[in-house]
Scaffold this active site. Sequence first.
Site: not given
Length: 489
Positions: A85, A160, A184
């Site tokens: 990420k 996210s 997330s």
Amino acid sequence: MKMTDSKPDSSNDLLARVDDFKSGRISATERVENALSTIAGLDPTINAFHDLLAEEARSTAKELDATRERGDDLGPLAGSIIAIKDNICMNVGRTTCSSRMLEEYRSPFDATVIERLRAAGAILLGKTNLDEFAMGSSSEHCAWGPVRNPHATDRVPGGSSGGSAAAVAADCVDAALGSDTGGSIRQPAAFCGTVGFKPTYGRVSRHGLVAFGSSLDQIGPLSRSVRDAAAIYEAIAGLDPADSTTSDLEVANCLASGPADPARLRVGIPREHRNDRNHAGVNEVLDHAVDRLRAAGATIVDVDLPLTRQGVSTYYVIAPAEASSNLTRFDGIRYGHRAESVPGEGLEDLYARTRTEGFGDEVRRRILLGTYVLSAGYYDAYYKRALQVRRLIKQEYDSAFEQCDVLLGPTTPTPAFPIGADLDPVSMYLNDVYTVNSNIAGIPALSIPAGLVDEDGEKLPVGVHLQAPAFAEADLLAAAAALESLLAD
Ligand code: GLN
């Protein structure tokens, strides 16, 4: 709704591929080239990736191939391909957090999790797209376009960590790292049909994770199977002198003794998590999982978590408060984007223009919310009150875990919704109703794929959510592995 086998194909999981590499069935170099060509085909549609680290991945693969040829020791994740990420710092490429503010930011150091993955032999192939600074539940708040769900490209992948979930679901990589402040990792895992695991607060070092809510943030894996999640967790977890919030408790070898025996499991079903506000298909998938466990001899107990919904309000006070403080460092002087200076303008104006240009709408909303709840006149009414509710939520879990080993519910109230559905902020925040309390209480939690629902002619994945007491990761993963195999039969 159509129920289907949801078990990820274990011949396709990360550990199977590590085995392929170690036994010489495929070289690391071939694996990297295959992944790059899959990404070249799919990513123009899915948009899961920011920068690819092709050069770095090729040279790691070459070294791994040479090590294997020499017969030297290979790490537990050798030859696996993992995406990261883009809010986790690496000393190669950029770390943008999907924000214009950090468009050109290059970290001078690697996060601890990156060092540990490299030491375990993983090949790190690229940085994945996310909601800006990890604030969001849809991966639409991205500086360079939204991520699309590989199961239905008109829908969101969740957020996210939507880029990480989509990259795994589309088979671009074997697994990915995400971060989870309120759901997330788990919510995008549920929307994309992957496993997503958030360890206990303090289990995994956050050194090198760009901070969002410092009392809530954890890094964890998204993968195709529970055993993969366990293997990555074991590689990254444990004490780190560079992060004083990490625990020195020993990290157990999680799946050494295999999946739990369902007949010895006490599974608590929170009454508040199965209700008519959920999508009907989500309740059916949950009921199916409960039936399988019961049929395998598990003890099913009803438990109460009455503060479930208050968790959302509590989270959306605490997380923005911490974010507004953490994001003060992005002022155009120390890091990142700086607005062009205007002659005669003061420093305050430069800060204001820089931050207005650099941050997107959702990040600005969070900063405003956080600043408001921390302001002298409102601190007691909001922030202090939220901390009091936080304590009650922890106590509520303590009493639930007196009656059961793990809690089981849906990960999200609905399956993936359409891109551009333009949910108002509060409806968007309600996506997190079943996930935020694990962060508020600091306990480990994981989502596994448990079925598909039919929605407008599309088959959408649904996840179920397991939670366990703090530092009981080994029990949580063993229970999840048991449920995963029951759902596959
Ligand atoms: N969706 C939640 C939020 O917007 C959680 C985000 C996260 O876990 N990073 O804050």
